[in-house]
Every structure is written in structure tokens, then in C-alpha cells.
Design an enzyme around this catalytic site. Structure first.
Site, PDB file in Angstrom:
ATOM      1  N   CYS B 118       0.883  -1.168   0.000  1.00  0.00           N
ATOM      2  CA  CYS B 118       0.000   0.000   0.000  1.00  0.00           C
ATOM      3  C   CYS B 118       0.915   1.209   0.000  1.00  0.00           C
ATOM      4  O   CYS B 118       1.517   1.532   1.021  1.00  0.00           O
ATOM      5  CB  CYS B 118      -0.899   0.011   1.233  1.00  0.00           C
ATOM      6  N   CYS B 121      -0.458   4.350   2.355  1.00  0.00           N
ATOM      7  CA  CYS B 121      -0.506   4.277   3.830  1.00  0.00           C
ATOM      8  C   CYS B 121      -0.141   2.865   4.256  1.00  0.00           C
ATOM      9  O   CYS B 121       1.005   2.479   4.082  1.00  0.00           O
ATOM     10  CB  CYS B 121      -1.861   4.723   4.365  1.00  0.00           C
ATOM     11  N   SER B 122      -1.087   2.089   4.795  1.00  0.00           N
ATOM     12  CA  SER B 122      -0.727   0.738   5.228  1.00  0.00           C
ATOM     13  C   SER B 122      -1.943  -0.183   5.156  1.00  0.00           C
ATOM     14  O   SER B 122      -2.144  -1.009   6.021  1.00  0.00           O
ATOM     15  CB  SER B 122      -0.178   0.770   6.652  1.00  0.00           C
ATOM     16  N   CYS B 123      -2.763  -0.036   4.105  1.00  0.00           N
ATOM     17  CA  CYS B 123      -3.952  -0.873   3.941  1.00  0.00           C
ATOM     18  C   CYS B 123      -3.539  -2.342   3.891  1.00  0.00           C
ATOM     19  O   CYS B 123      -2.581  -2.702   3.206  1.00  0.00           O
ATOM     20  CB  CYS B 123      -4.698  -0.494   2.669  1.00  0.00           C
TER      21      CYS B 123
END
Lengths: 94, 218
Positions: B118, B121-123
Site C-alpha cells: 500500500c 498508507c498501510s492498507c
């Protein structure tokens, strides 16, 4: 909700500078890819992120890019791809 | 000399107290979260124990659920088809409801290796894999996985032949991704427990293959 594009269609991601909660990373802007699948209609994250309703919904697609299209000096296989989700209002027919 | 002494340069002094007071002040969003949480508890909407339990559930959920899903797909062709084409229905069989997200399952084959990142961000598919690893959230992984995936894979110890296509999936919006690794040769007749032991978190993010049979026996 209508879909403007179908799998297999060539699209160009818009080269637009837009501040805020935008889900189109800069590295795909201006690049040409192919619609891989229609994901469906989702609330618009560009307004949803700021406490609004996210309406009207935006159609979301997965777009497939050749890595060589994204990075002119890509040194992996010419078949390598990158796939990413792009909303309809961020693309134009190519 | 009984006292060990150390020079270090990580930005604070050790003054002998067990807890160092070098935590950053709360962000505005953290103050807001605390206020809303306290209000919800005060008004009786949720209890403190509800919140604690939700956090505990989130933090103890791990890759074992993902491994079960992968093994079911390896051993049940109808389930695999459902997982690849209509993952929401397939996940309901495991009591998982991803909504409003959707899961996109991508299958590794002899010719294709899939890898998930991702960049924005950090999906991460948390309902299935739990909390993402620290490296998944780091700027270097997030920027390099799309730019030079083969070099990143090599650093994870994953050597791919040039003719195996690398497909990188940037999890940037409403889908979450799960890699369905390839079932290793020589595992015919294995029990589900044995197969699940092969499936690692990293193999479901796509930075490695599943455990090798040697690794499992060794």
C-alpha cells in the site's frame, strides 16, 4: 450506476495536482493502462475523509500498467505489471 | 567496575529511571480519540471492557486464519473458484465480514508471482491477517515495492526466474489483497493441519513463497 469503461479499455490517468485525501498516487498520473476489472461504486474518499457523505458515489476500477510504462528504466521482465484501483473521475480514454 | 557504561546517541539520557520520559506529546487526533472514547463510555454506548476486548481481538488475530482460507482453496476447487471470483461469499463461510472493504484474492501460479503493497498508507487485510508487520508500513518498502519489486523480493530471500511475471498490487483504495500461494509439489495427501503449517504471513503478502518442505521437517 453506469460504468464508462469496460475491462480491456485503454485509459490515461489524469495529470492533475489536487491536494487532500486523494487515492491516485503521483507515480501513475499521466500514465496509460488497461482496465482490468470494474470494482464497483464507492463513496468518494476525497470528501468522505473530511466528514462528508462521500456522495455521489464514484465508480472504481482496477487498472493494469506495464512496469515499463511507469518507470522508463525498469529493469525487470517486460511482462511485469502493476495493478491499482483508480476512480473514474481520475481517468480519460486513451 | 560494576556499572556498565555505554555511549549512545539515540536522543535521550538514561538517568536510571525504568521508564524514560521521551514519549512525544499526544497528537490532536489522539486527544480527540480519548475524548470521544470517554464520552461513549460515560453515556453507556460502549463499555471500557468492550473496547479492550476489541483491541485484544484485533491484536491476537494472526495469519492462522489466512492459512486456513488458503488451505481450503488448495483442497476444495469449488471454494477456490468462489474465493477468486466472489470473495465476500467465500469469507462468510469463515465468519468474516470485510465490508465495507472487499477482498481481492490473487493467485500465484507457475508463471505469475503476486506481491502486495500500500504505497499511500498501510492498507492490509486485517480481518484475515491481523496487524501488518512493521516493514509493511515503512516508507522504503512502500516506495520500492512498486519501483523495483524484484530487488525487494530478492532482499526477502525470494529469487524468481526472469520469465515468471511479477504482478504488484497497490492496495490504495477500497480493496484489500490476499495472495493465494502455490501449493508445493509433494504435499498430496497431507492433512489440513500439515498444509496450514506451510502457509506464512509473508507468503500471503507475496514477499515470499510458502515454507519449503525441508524447513517444515527441519
Amino acid at each position: 450506476m453506469e460504468t464508462k469503461y469496460q475491462p480491456g479499455d485503454k485509459v490515461q490517468i489524469l495529470q492533475r495536482n489536487q491536494p487532500g485525501h486523494v487515492r491516485t498516487p503521483i507515480y501513475v498520473r499521466g500514465k496509460v493502462g488497461v482496465i482490468e476489472r470494474i470494482v464497483g461504486a464507492f463513496p468518494n474518499p476525497e470528501t468522505l475523509a473530511y466528514g462528508h457523505s462521500g456522495l455521489p458515489y464514484k465508480m472504481l476500477y482496477r487498472v493494469n500498467f506495464k512496469q515499463g510504462e511507469l518507470w522508463s528504466d525498469y529493469d525487470g521482465s517486460p511482462d511485469d505489471t502493476l495493478e491499482i484501483e483508480i476512480y473514474e473521475h481520475w481517468m480519460a480514454p486513451a | 567496575m560494576s556499572e556498565h557504561h555505554h555511549d549512545h546517541d539515540h536522543g535521550h539520557d538514561h538517568d536510571g529511571k525504568p521508564i524514560q520520559e521521551d514519549e512525544l506529546p499526544a497528537l490532536e487526533a489522539q486527544i480527540l480519540e480519548t475524548s470521544v472514547r470517554e464520552l461513549l463510555i460515560e453515556k453507556g454506548v460502549v463499555s471500557a471492557d468492550d473496547i479492550r476486548r476489541a483491541i485484544e481481538a484485533m491484536e491476537t488475530r494472526g495469519e492462522s486464519l489466512g492459512a486456513k482460507i488458503v488451505v481450503r482453496a488448495w483442497t476444495d476447487p469449488a471454494f477456490k473458484e468462489k474465493l477468486l471470483t466472489s470473495s465476500d461469499d467465500a469469507l462468510m463461510e469463515f465468519g468474516i465480514d470485510m465490508r465495507p472493504m472487499e477482498l481481492c484474492v490473487v493467485e500465484n501460479t507457475e508463471d505469475v508471482h503476486n506481491m502486495v503493497v500500500c504505497t499511500l498508507c498501510s492498507c492490509y487485510p486485517r480481518p484475515i491477517l491481523g496487524i501488518p508487520p512493521a516493514w509493511y508500513k515503512r516508507r522504503d518498502y512502500r516506495s520500492r515495492a512498486v519501483r523495483e519489486p524484484r530487488a525487494v523480493l530478492q532482499e526477502f530471500g525470494t529469487e524468481l526466474p526472469d520469465n515468471r511475471q511479477v504482478r504488484v498490487h497497490d492496495s490504495n483504495a477500497d480493496l484489500r489483497y490476499l495472495v493465494l500461494p502455490k501449493r508445493p509439489e509433494g504435499t498430496e495427501g497431507w492433512t489440513n493441519d500439515q498444509l496450514e503449517a506451510l502457509v506464512t504471513r509473508d507468503s500471503m503478502i507475496g514477499v515470499s513463497d510458502v515454507r519449503s518442505l525441508d524447513e517444515l521437517v527441519g
